[in-house]
Design an enzyme around this catalytic site. Sequence first.
Site, PDB file in Angstrom:
ATOM      1  CD1 TRP A 113       6.061   2.398  -6.292  1.00  0.00           C
ATOM      2  CD2 TRP A 113       4.924   2.798  -4.421  1.00  0.00           C
ATOM      3  NE1 TRP A 113       5.962   3.765  -6.152  1.00  0.00           N
ATOM      4  CE2 TRP A 113       5.277   4.033  -4.999  1.00  0.00           C
ATOM      5  CE3 TRP A 113       4.206   2.799  -3.212  1.00  0.00           C
ATOM      6  CZ2 TRP A 113       4.922   5.267  -4.439  1.00  0.00           C
ATOM      7  CZ3 TRP A 113       3.854   4.025  -2.668  1.00  0.00           C
ATOM      8  CH2 TRP A 113       4.219   5.236  -3.273  1.00  0.00           C
ATOM      9  CD  GLU A 173      -1.676  12.704   3.172  1.00  0.00           C
ATOM     10  OE1 GLU A 173      -1.055  12.677   4.242  1.00  0.00           O
ATOM     11  OE2 GLU A 173      -1.563  13.642   2.342  1.00  0.00           O
ATOM     12  CB  THR A 174      -4.302  11.925  -3.388  1.00  0.00           C
ATOM     13  OG1 THR A 174      -3.481  10.901  -3.978  1.00  0.00           O
ATOM     14  CG2 THR A 174      -3.457  12.897  -2.592  1.00  0.00           C
ATOM     15  CD  GLU A 198       5.737   2.129 -13.562  1.00  0.00           C
ATOM     16  OE1 GLU A 198       5.620   1.793 -12.367  1.00  0.00           O
ATOM     17  OE2 GLU A 198       5.300   3.198 -14.016  1.00  0.00           O
ATOM     18  CG  HIS A 250      -1.629   8.332  -7.477  1.00  0.00           C
ATOM     19  ND1 HIS A 250      -0.494   7.640  -7.167  1.00  0.00           N
ATOM     20  CD2 HIS A 250      -1.580   8.530  -8.815  1.00  0.00           C
ATOM     21  CE1 HIS A 250       0.212   7.416  -8.268  1.00  0.00           C
ATOM     22  NE2 HIS A 250      -0.420   7.961  -9.287  1.00  0.00           N
ATOM     23  CB  SER A 280       1.508  -4.267  -2.504  1.00  0.00           C
ATOM     24  OG  SER A 280       0.955  -3.671  -1.339  1.00  0.00           O
ATOM     25  CB  VAL A 281      -2.245  -0.427  -5.136  1.00  0.00           C
ATOM     26  CG1 VAL A 281      -2.410   1.079  -5.328  1.00  0.00           C
ATOM     27  CG2 VAL A 281      -1.678  -1.040  -6.419  1.00  0.00           C
ATOM     28  CB  ILE A 282      -1.123   0.729   0.508  1.00  0.00           C
ATOM     29  CG1 ILE A 282      -0.701  -0.750   0.575  1.00  0.00           C
ATOM     30  CG2 ILE A 282      -1.686   1.195   1.854  1.00  0.00           C
ATOM     31  CD1 ILE A 282       0.385  -1.050   1.587  1.00  0.00           C
ATOM     32  NE  ARG A 341      -7.194  -9.011   2.346  1.00  0.00           N
ATOM     33  CZ  ARG A 341      -7.547  -8.646   3.589  1.00  0.00           C
ATOM     34  NH1 ARG A 341      -6.598  -8.247   4.463  1.00  0.00           N
ATOM     35  NH2 ARG A 341      -8.820  -8.669   3.976  1.00  0.00           N
TER      36      ARG A 341
HETATM   37  N1  LIG Z   1       1.236   4.398  -4.545  1.00  0.00           N
HETATM   38  C1  LIG Z   1       1.585   3.213  -5.127  1.00  0.00           C
HETATM   39  C2  LIG Z   1       2.163   3.133  -6.397  1.00  0.00           C
HETATM   40  N2  LIG Z   1       2.381   4.250  -7.115  1.00  0.00           N
HETATM   41  C3  LIG Z   1       3.330   4.298  -8.221  1.00  0.00           C
HETATM   42  C4  LIG Z   1       2.730   3.832  -9.568  1.00  0.00           C
HETATM   43  O1  LIG Z   1       2.479   2.428  -9.559  1.00  0.00           O
HETATM   44  C5  LIG Z   1       3.725   4.120 -10.697  1.00  0.00           C
HETATM   45  O2  LIG Z   1       4.934   3.425 -10.437  1.00  0.00           O
HETATM   46  C6  LIG Z   1       4.028   5.604 -10.823  1.00  0.00           C
HETATM   47  O3  LIG Z   1       2.802   6.312 -10.964  1.00  0.00           O
HETATM   48  C7  LIG Z   1       4.938   5.890 -12.032  1.00  0.00           C
HETATM   49  O4  LIG Z   1       4.339   5.439 -13.204  1.00  0.00           O
HETATM   50  N3  LIG Z   1       2.495   1.942  -6.929  1.00  0.00           N
HETATM   51  C8  LIG Z   1       2.263   0.780  -6.230  1.00  0.00           C
HETATM   52  O5  LIG Z   1       2.580  -0.306  -6.723  1.00  0.00           O
HETATM   53  N4  LIG Z   1       1.701   0.835  -4.992  1.00  0.00           N
HETATM   54  C9  LIG Z   1       1.339   2.014  -4.413  1.00  0.00           C
HETATM   55  O6  LIG Z   1       0.815   2.014  -3.265  1.00  0.00           O
HETATM   56  C1  LIG Z   2      -1.584   4.406  -4.442  1.00  0.00           C
HETATM   57  C2  LIG Z   2      -0.756   5.611  -4.336  1.00  0.00           C
HETATM   58  O1  LIG Z   2      -0.219   6.137  -5.295  1.00  0.00           O
HETATM   59  C3  LIG Z   2      -0.735   6.270  -2.992  1.00  0.00           C
HETATM   60  O2  LIG Z   2      -0.217   5.342  -2.060  1.00  0.00           O
HETATM   61  C4  LIG Z   2       0.137   7.528  -2.995  1.00  0.00           C
HETATM   62  O3  LIG Z   2      -0.137   8.175  -1.774  1.00  0.00           O
HETATM   63  P1  LIG Z   2      -0.854   9.626  -1.779  1.00  0.00           P
HETATM   64  O4  LIG Z   2      -2.265   9.397  -2.331  1.00  0.00           O
HETATM   65  O5  LIG Z   2      -0.875  10.059  -0.322  1.00  0.00           O
HETATM   66  O6  LIG Z   2      -0.039  10.547  -2.653  1.00  0.00           O
END
Ligand SMILES: Nc1c(NC[C@H](O)[C@H](O)[C@H](O)CO)[nH]c(=O)[nH]c1=O
Ligand SMILES: CC(=O)[C@@H](O)COP(=O)(O)O
Length: 161
Positions: A31, A93-94, A67, A96, A88-90, A135
């Site tokens: 991701w 909208e939600t 994972e 999540h 990298s988690v960004i 970063r």
């Molecule tokens: N939104 C992002 C994700 N989402 C996917 C989860 O990490 C995972 O792969 C999925 O929920 C299936 O188990 N992952 C990131 O690394 N970065 C994001 O921004």
């Molecule tokens: C971190 C995430 O899972 C996120 O980027 C997914 O985007 P959304 O919250 O708009 O479904």
Amino acid sequence: MATANKNLSEYDKATIPNASKFRFGIVVSEWNETVTEGLYRGAYEALIDNGVAPNNIVKWDVPGSFELIYGCKKMQEQMVSAVIAIGSVIQGETKHFDFVCEGVTQGIKDLNVMHEVPVIFCVLTDNTMKQALERSGGKHGNKGTEAAIAAIKMAELRRNS
Ligand SMILES: Nc1c(NC[C@H](O)[C@H](O)[C@H](O)CO)[nH]c(=O)[nH]c1=O
Ligand SMILES: CC(=O)[C@@H](O)COP(=O)(O)O
């Protein structure tokens, strides 16, 4: 100190143990691949710069940051001195974002508690792609470099403890 006040890529080689005796596993989330591959490059280059042989760096890819938990658990079972978890988690909208960040943080913490091999947390949790790029080799340096130095230091601590 905020990242904005320090460069993530800076380190004093004189303070870093020689890492030629160590073997490292690096688990990389797919991701936001532009960011995670930049973090990986920073980590790889820092390990090489501190004496690690290329064949002592093992790279596995996983689908997303969540994972990383399972991938790092399996990497701990390999003959490695330390593991680096790269993601990298960004913010989207939600909510999540919150659950992924919290889940990965807790999961990697648990791996450090339950198993002998240190797992270094190199997971960016940014509001925007701009922050993530800054970063992972941008104006704030590279958190992958910082993670590699932490991995060397923790491998040395494990060896001496
Ligand atoms: N939104 C992002 C994700 N989402 C996917 C989860 O990490 C995972 O792969 C999925 O929920 C299936 O188990 N992952 C990131 O690394 N970065 C994001 O921004
Ligand atoms: C971190 C995430 O899972 C996120 O980027 C997914 O985007 P959304 O919250 O708009 O479904």
